[in-house]
Design a protein around this motif. Structure first.
Motif, short mmCIF file in Angstrom:
data_model
loop_
_atom_site.label_atom_id
_atom_site.label_comp_id
_atom_site.label_asym_id
_atom_site.label_seq_id
_atom_site.Cartn_x
_atom_site.Cartn_y
_atom_site.Cartn_z
N THR A 1 -1.98 -2.11 8.55
CA THR A 1 -0.73 -2.20 7.80
C THR A 1 -0.68 -1.09 6.76
O THR A 1 -1.71 -0.75 6.16
N ASP A 2 0.50 -0.53 6.56
CA ASP A 2 0.69 0.47 5.51
C ASP A 2 1.13 -0.16 4.20
O ASP A 2 1.26 0.54 3.20
N TYR A 3 1.34 -1.47 4.21
CA TYR A 3 1.88 -2.12 3.02
C TYR A 3 1.05 -3.35 2.63
O TYR A 3 1.49 -4.50 2.77
N PRO A 4 -0.16 -3.12 2.16
CA PRO A 4 -1.01 -4.23 1.71
C PRO A 4 -0.52 -4.79 0.39
O PRO A 4 0.32 -4.18 -0.29
N VAL A 5 -1.05 -5.93 0.04
CA VAL A 5 -0.80 -6.50 -1.28
C VAL A 5 -1.77 -5.84 -2.25
O VAL A 5 -2.98 -5.94 -2.09
N ILE A 6 -1.24 -5.16 -3.24
CA ILE A 6 -2.07 -4.46 -4.22
C ILE A 6 -2.16 -5.33 -5.46
O ILE A 6 -1.21 -5.48 -6.21
N LYS B 1 -4.76 1.50 0.59
CA LYS B 1 -3.52 1.06 -0.03
C LYS B 1 -2.29 1.64 0.65
O LYS B 1 -1.17 1.43 0.20
N GLY B 2 -2.49 2.40 1.74
CA GLY B 2 -1.37 2.98 2.46
C GLY B 2 -0.69 4.09 1.67
O GLY B 2 -1.32 4.80 0.89
N PRO B 3 0.63 4.27 1.84
CA PRO B 3 1.34 5.34 1.13
C PRO B 3 1.17 5.26 -0.39
O PRO B 3 1.17 6.29 -1.07
N TYR B 4 1.04 4.05 -0.92
CA TYR B 4 0.82 3.91 -2.36
C TYR B 4 -0.38 4.74 -2.80
O TYR B 4 -0.36 5.38 -3.86
N GLN B 5 -1.42 4.76 -1.99
CA GLN B 5 -2.64 5.48 -2.34
C GLN B 5 -2.42 6.99 -2.37
O GLN B 5 -3.05 7.70 -3.14
N GLU B 6 -1.50 7.48 -1.54
CA GLU B 6 -1.19 8.91 -1.57
C GLU B 6 -0.53 9.29 -2.90
O GLU B 6 -0.87 10.31 -3.51
N GLY B 7 0.40 8.47 -3.35
CA GLY B 7 1.02 8.73 -4.64
C GLY B 7 0.02 8.63 -5.77
O GLY B 7 0.02 9.44 -6.71
#
Length: 576
Positions: A316-321, A333-339
């Protein structure tokens, strides 16, 4: 427990930490819940006793809210909130190893039976009696009784009369608090978790929402092939156990027949929780392995937390953080981790004390919002001023005019352009502008393979977030994964789904072995948390630790080389 050893050279602080946790966990061999009620907890429900005991064990907090206290090295008063019982003996109570320090299991099942030496340390009395007399190691200590446990706890003396090392704290608990701790520890990892039996382990994998059939196959087939392989080995070990008796038992008891259920979630995400509850009601499982969703994962995460069911490495690209989760372990963390990674990189590489403008322009969809949130929340967390932002809706495109409006013409501005391929014509158009931003950041996840089409004249000022192993570095590991997949007729998916499932399989194989016969959910997570870093075809490495939710903690910042496009590192892998 370790007798006093004057020549022991390990760090006293390490023994202090281990000692405190050991002494706390000794409590579990004291009276049962029924007996403990006589100590002043008669009016409490079992659920409340377990809840309070769990807080003492995991957080070092008494039912009163005060910290647990103990005396170490004769006169040193320490508090268990600094290093809780579970930090040494783990949440499952099965112990741990750190260097030369071995923290033993301390659940009541182990303490209330004799402890043997050598490789027979974990045997039950029944197993020990099956050994030929010439093959039995000496008993290291007899089973604890209530009296000898109390003496060990308060006076530091084991059942043989040996004085325990002085760094072992002498534990201070009022009778009522002791009774609560005892009641909790007596049930900790005492019976197999749901989904486990003497002969089998049941798992499920979740297919959530509208997943393409080819993506589902790339996730599901490798996992099922691994289960098939494992079950063939179970048959082999069952034959060895019958032939060689106890000498094959230690290996054989790590094996159970594995079954994998497919839990498919249909309809809107708000209905998924009910579907999960019904699946679980019909057939409880030990854990969720893998799984896949193109979008939401929160309903599955919350289901796992509520039922304390491990959910290991879903796609999943959208885990619960969140800081509070325990039972779901994600790849990243998916795309969040890139930011997030871009924020840390920028903080280290530019002067943030001036008036330089930092701007985010992002597509107003799930992916764009995740990238922008990762940067924004990390940037603010670093104590910096919030970036200027603009969300692009519908068919709206990034333009010179929009960037000029947001940057105010600042030539030193940094622009984060969280959009897809539409970034390429924009970059080509502004590359020759005298007033273009000094740096532009894009997401390789959004661009995909289009990064190769990045305009030549924009490459010097354009940076990409890249959350995977670089293409030129991944081949040896990728070839090994693809060989395993091909040999089992499993599909190899370009979206890194099948290779990530191979990483999950590579993780779980030694985990099953180290669990031996201790099939408790928290123990499985404890064993995973103690695994060494694992290189994979997709990620530079997966690393683990107690309570950590995200196995891949890094992301590269790269640029595209002039000429033939090649990604060039501009940062290390772990940058936060």
């Amino acid at each position: 427990m370790t007798p006093s050893q004057g020549n022991f050279r390990s760090s006293p602080i390490r023994w202090l930490l281990s000692g405190l946790c050991f002494v706390i966990a000794l409590c579990q061999a004291l009276p049962s819940l029924a007996e403990a009620r006589q100590a002043g907890i008669e009016g409490m429900s079992q659920e409340e006793v377990v809840r309070l005991g769990e807080r003492m064990y995991r957080d070092g907090i008494l039912p009163s809210g005060e910290p647990v206290r103990a005396i170490a090295q004769g006169d040193l008063v320490i508090e268990a909130t600094m290093f809780s019982c579970s930090s040494c003996h783990m949440r499952g109570g099965l112990g741990s190893n750190e260097g030369r320090v071995k923290t033993p299991p301390t659940n009541g099942k182990r303490l209330l039976q004799p402890a043997y030496t050598g490789g027979q340390a974990d045997l039950s009395p029944e197993e020990f009696e099956k050994l030929p007399k010439l093959g039995r190691f000496p008993v290291r200590r007899p089973a604890y009784t209530d009296k000898t446990l109390a003496e060990a706890l308060r006076d530091g003396v084991d059942p043989t009369g040996r004085v325990l090392d002085e760094v072992m704290p002498r534990y201070q608990l009022e009778d009522r608090d002791m009774a609560i701790m005892v009641a909790y520890l007596k049930q900790l990892s005492f019976t197999f978790s749901p989904g486990a039996s003497e002969t089998s382990l049941r798992f499920a994998t979740v297919i959530a929402g509208d997943v393409r059939p080819e993506d589902e196959a790339a996730m599901l087939i490798p996992l099922q092939r691994y289960f098939d392989d494992r079950n063939v080995q179970v048959t082999s070990f069952e034959k060895q156990r019958k032939k060689y008796g106890w000498f094959a038992e230690d290996m054989a008891r790590a094996y159970r027949r594995l079954s994998l259920a497919r839990w498919e979630l249909k309809g809107p995400p708000e209905t998924w929780r009910g579907q999960l509850e019904e699946y679980y009601r019909q057939e409880p499982v030990f854990a969720l392995l893998g799984g896949i969703s193109n979008g939401e994962w929160r309903p599955v995460h919350e289901f796992s937390e509520a039922h304390r069911i491990p959910c290991i490495l879903p796609i999943t690209d959208y885990p619960v953080i969140s800081e509070n989760g325990w039972y779901t372990l994600y790849f990243s963390k998916g795309p969040y981790q890139e930011g997030e990674a871009a924020a840390h990189f920028l903080k280290r590489t530019i002067d943030t004390t001036g008036s330089r403008q930092v701007v985010q322009i992002f597509r107003d969809d799930r992916q764009g919002r995740a990238l922008a949130a990762g940067f924004r929340e990390t940037w603010l967390g670093l104590g910096l001023e919030a970036p200027k932002e603009r969300a692009l809706r519908g068919g709206e495109q990034p333009t010179r005019e929009l960037v000029l409006e947001l940057t105010g013409g600042d030539r030193s501005a940094v622009v984060f352009l969280w959009v897809g391929e539409e970034a390429l014509p924009f970059l080509d158009a502004v590359a020759a502008d005298a007033g273009r931003p000094e740096q532009v950041f894009l997401s390789s996840t959004q661009l995909g393979k289009s990064f190769a089409a990045l305009p030549e004249r924009a490459r010097s000022f354009t940076y990409l977030t890249y959350p995977y192993r670089l293409p030129q570095d991944e081949r040896p590991l990728a070839d090994h994964a693809k060989m395993w997949l091909s040999s089992r007729k499993a599909p190899i998916n370009e979206r890194r789904i099948s290779t990530r499932m191979y990483a999950l399989i590579s993780l779980m194989s030694p985990v099953f072995m180290h669990m031996k016969q201790d099939f408790y959910r928290d123990n499985m997570l404890d064993v995973i948390s103690m695994r060494p870093d694992q290189p994979t075809a997709d990620y530079e490495r997966l690393s683990f630790g107690p309570g950590q939710q995200f196995a891949s903690k890094g992301c590269y910042i790269v640029q595209v080389s002039p000429g033939e496009p090649r990604l060039v590192k501009k940062s290390d892998w772990v940058i936060h």
